[in-house]
Design a protein around this motif. Structure first.
Motif, PDB file in Angstrom:
ATOM      1  N   SER A  75      28.258 -31.307   5.925  1.00 49.67           N
ATOM      2  CA  SER A  75      27.033 -31.441   6.189  1.00 49.67           C
ATOM      3  C   SER A  75      26.283 -30.796   4.921  1.00 49.67           C
ATOM      4  O   SER A  75      26.855 -30.311   3.913  1.00 49.67           O
ATOM      5  N   GLY A  77      24.112 -28.619   4.953  1.00 55.24           N
ATOM      6  CA  GLY A  77      24.001 -27.187   4.784  1.00 55.24           C
ATOM      7  C   GLY A  77      25.462 -26.629   4.138  1.00 55.24           C
ATOM      8  O   GLY A  77      25.431 -25.636   3.615  1.00 55.24           O
ATOM      9  N   GLU A  78      26.470 -27.297   4.500  1.00 60.42           N
ATOM     10  CA  GLU A  78      27.723 -26.756   3.990  1.00 60.42           C
ATOM     11  C   GLU A  78      27.605 -27.076   2.252  1.00 60.42           C
ATOM     12  O   GLU A  78      28.283 -25.885   1.498  1.00 60.42           O
ATOM     13  N   ARG A 140      17.031 -19.221   4.027  1.00 59.05           N
ATOM     14  CA  ARG A 140      16.477 -19.592   5.214  1.00 59.05           C
ATOM     15  C   ARG A 140      17.167 -20.905   5.951  1.00 59.05           C
ATOM     16  O   ARG A 140      17.123 -21.107   6.879  1.00 59.05           O
ATOM     17  N   SER A 141      17.416 -21.654   4.952  1.00 54.05           N
ATOM     18  CA  SER A 141      18.193 -22.920   5.410  1.00 54.05           C
ATOM     19  C   SER A 141      19.441 -22.959   5.833  1.00 54.05           C
ATOM     20  O   SER A 141      20.111 -23.936   6.196  1.00 54.05           O
ATOM     21  N   ASN A 143      22.609 -21.536   8.202  1.00 51.59           N
ATOM     22  CA  ASN A 143      22.549 -21.102   9.623  1.00 51.59           C
ATOM     23  C   ASN A 143      23.394 -19.527   9.718  1.00 51.59           C
ATOM     24  O   ASN A 143      23.578 -19.122   8.559  1.00 51.59           O
ATOM     25  N   GLN A 146      27.032 -19.260   8.259  1.00 54.28           N
ATOM     26  CA  GLN A 146      26.925 -19.351   6.682  1.00 54.28           C
ATOM     27  C   GLN A 146      26.251 -18.079   6.068  1.00 54.28           C
ATOM     28  O   GLN A 146      26.648 -17.628   5.009  1.00 54.28           O
TER      29      GLN A 146
ATOM     30  N   MET B   1      15.852 -22.373  13.976  1.00 51.52           N
ATOM     31  CA  MET B   1      16.261 -22.122  12.631  1.00 51.52           C
ATOM     32  C   MET B   1      17.206 -22.350  11.977  1.00 51.52           C
ATOM     33  O   MET B   1      17.708 -22.683  10.765  1.00 51.52           O
ATOM     34  N   ASP B   2      18.600 -22.917  13.093  1.00 54.37           N
ATOM     35  CA  ASP B   2      19.679 -23.142  12.662  1.00 54.37           C
ATOM     36  C   ASP B   2      19.642 -24.688  12.432  1.00 54.37           C
ATOM     37  O   ASP B   2      19.695 -25.536  13.395  1.00 54.37           O
ATOM     38  N   ARG B   3      19.053 -25.076  11.252  1.00 55.87           N
ATOM     39  CA  ARG B   3      18.874 -26.672  11.039  1.00 55.87           C
ATOM     40  C   ARG B   3      20.149 -27.766  10.888  1.00 55.87           C
ATOM     41  O   ARG B   3      19.869 -28.717  10.749  1.00 55.87           O
ATOM     42  N   ASN B   4      21.266 -26.854  10.851  1.00 59.51           N
ATOM     43  CA  ASN B   4      22.274 -27.862  11.003  1.00 59.51           C
ATOM     44  C   ASN B   4      22.731 -28.203  12.394  1.00 59.51           C
ATOM     45  O   ASN B   4      23.523 -29.243  12.400  1.00 59.51           O
ATOM     46  N   LYS B  48       9.201 -20.402   9.545  1.00 59.63           N
ATOM     47  CA  LYS B  48      10.266 -21.593   9.299  1.00 59.63           C
ATOM     48  C   LYS B  48       9.985 -22.427   7.907  1.00 59.63           C
ATOM     49  O   LYS B  48      11.072 -23.026   7.393  1.00 59.63           O
TER      50      LYS B  48
END
Lengths: 219, 219
Positions: A75, A77-78, A140-141, A143, A146, B1-4, B48
């Motif tokens: 993803s 995020g990763e 903040r982005s 999770n 992570q 907040m966990d945008r994944n 956010k």
DNA sequence: CCTACCGATCGGTAGG
DNA sequence: CCTACCGATCGGTAGG
């Protein structure tokens, strides 16, 4: 950068960067491409922010097509997480290196603090330093999982500062509470990402001198 | 907040907050609704981030439907700009107020610096302080014109600091270059937004004491 | 890693 | 301010 005006649409499969030769057999060379993605992501996340950077931007920056980054990362995020983890590992190694070189010549905590501060400016503002600013300003982005996986690395980095600050406190060179002093000092340094301009402003040595003069009484 | 992880879809017209009585005639009461949007936007942008907050989030927070914020603001960016402008005007007024109160009793620049620092912690971390953190951390989402229109307010705010720092420099209480010292001090304070937790950490007075001890030699 | 695609979301608008 | 909507973009995936 002006996100109030929409950019003209780009065709999905962007051209490869000029001059990049096509591989004869297969464009896959594994760790290499993965690293290229991490570096491009670090740059783009630093310049435009995580949310404002699309995975298509990143793919285009390394000459891939839009879906291909997901062959390397589960993803977006990763990918962000990988940027931060690599940045922290490099910063810790660089810090340990700087300290080990100087600990051969002195144990004066004032000198050690100067080394730590100078190294941090280098990590934040030196050439190719996109990773740590991303780590500082885009957490903040992540999770929760992570973020948790970075806590250990962050405290490894901070661990080098505490004994130095405690020695300064004991020697009467630092009046403030050590824990709050560390947080305030980190803020003073980290904020430089927001305003420092290498073309107009002082050198990193000048910044270090100013920071030392601000935090410590006259030598 | 966990945008994944994607959130479950919400129906477009969200219910009004419970207990908010429907106006008999018309829901328009002008400046009032505009102000409500600004306050809700400040909160959400702070919590956010700008990009991760949708205009639908903001509309729902004040009991409007998804298209209605655009009756009050031409674009999401204009709403962000309004948050920052209002935050800066309030901060400048609050700072002038704090200074004028204390200048009746002392002109010691060390005391004036303490006033400025304490006030800045209040602006950054005090109750209802969403505006300035948004201003500090979301400026990248403004376009050039919007950013330019804030420069004057920002330098009005900073203008109160320069004479105090220069007086400290002249009196030998501040060794560092005045301009760099101001940037480093602002960083130390502004960064507190990232780590300060009113539930666990020190009070704002404690922070002010620590900052003063860090920046100035023993009184 | 590419091709071809999907579902969701988003900022914004016309018309009342 | 609401209704009803649109075009664009985005993260991500199946199948090769």
């Amino acid at each position: 950068m002006d996100r109030n005006i929409s950019a003209p649409p780009l065709p999905d499969p962007p051209r490869r960067p000029r001059g990049r030769p096509r591989k004869t057999v297969d464009a896959r060379d594994d760790g290499n491409r993965r690293q290229a993605l991490i570096r491009a992501a670090a740059q783009l996340f630093h310049r435009k922010g995580f949310d404002a950077t699309s995975t298509r931007d990143i793919a285009a920056a390394v000459g891939m097509h839009s879906g291909s980054p997901f062959y390397h990362f589960k993803s977006k995020g990763e990918l962000l997480h990988a940027v931060m983890e690599e940045g922290m590992r490099a910063a810790i190694a660089q810090q340990a290196d700087a300290l080990s070189k100087s600990e051969q010549t002195t144990t004066d905590p004032r000198w050690l603090l100067a080394i730590l501060i100078r190294n941090q400016f280098d990590v934040l503002l030196g050439p190719g330093s996109d990773f740590i600013p991303v780590m500082l300003y885009e957490s903040r982005s992540l999770n929760a999982r992570q973020r948790a996986s970075l806590v250990q690395l962050q405290s490894d980095y901070e661990a080098a500062w505490t004994p130095v600050l405690e020695a300064l406190h004991a020697a009467g060179h630092l009046r403030a509470d050590v824990k709050l002093a560390r947080l305030l000092i980190f803020g003073a340094l980290n904020w430089s990402v927001q305003w420092y301009d290498a073309r107009k402003d002082a050198t990193l040595d000048d910044l270090t001198t100013a920071a030392m003069a601000l935090f410590l009484p006259a030598a």
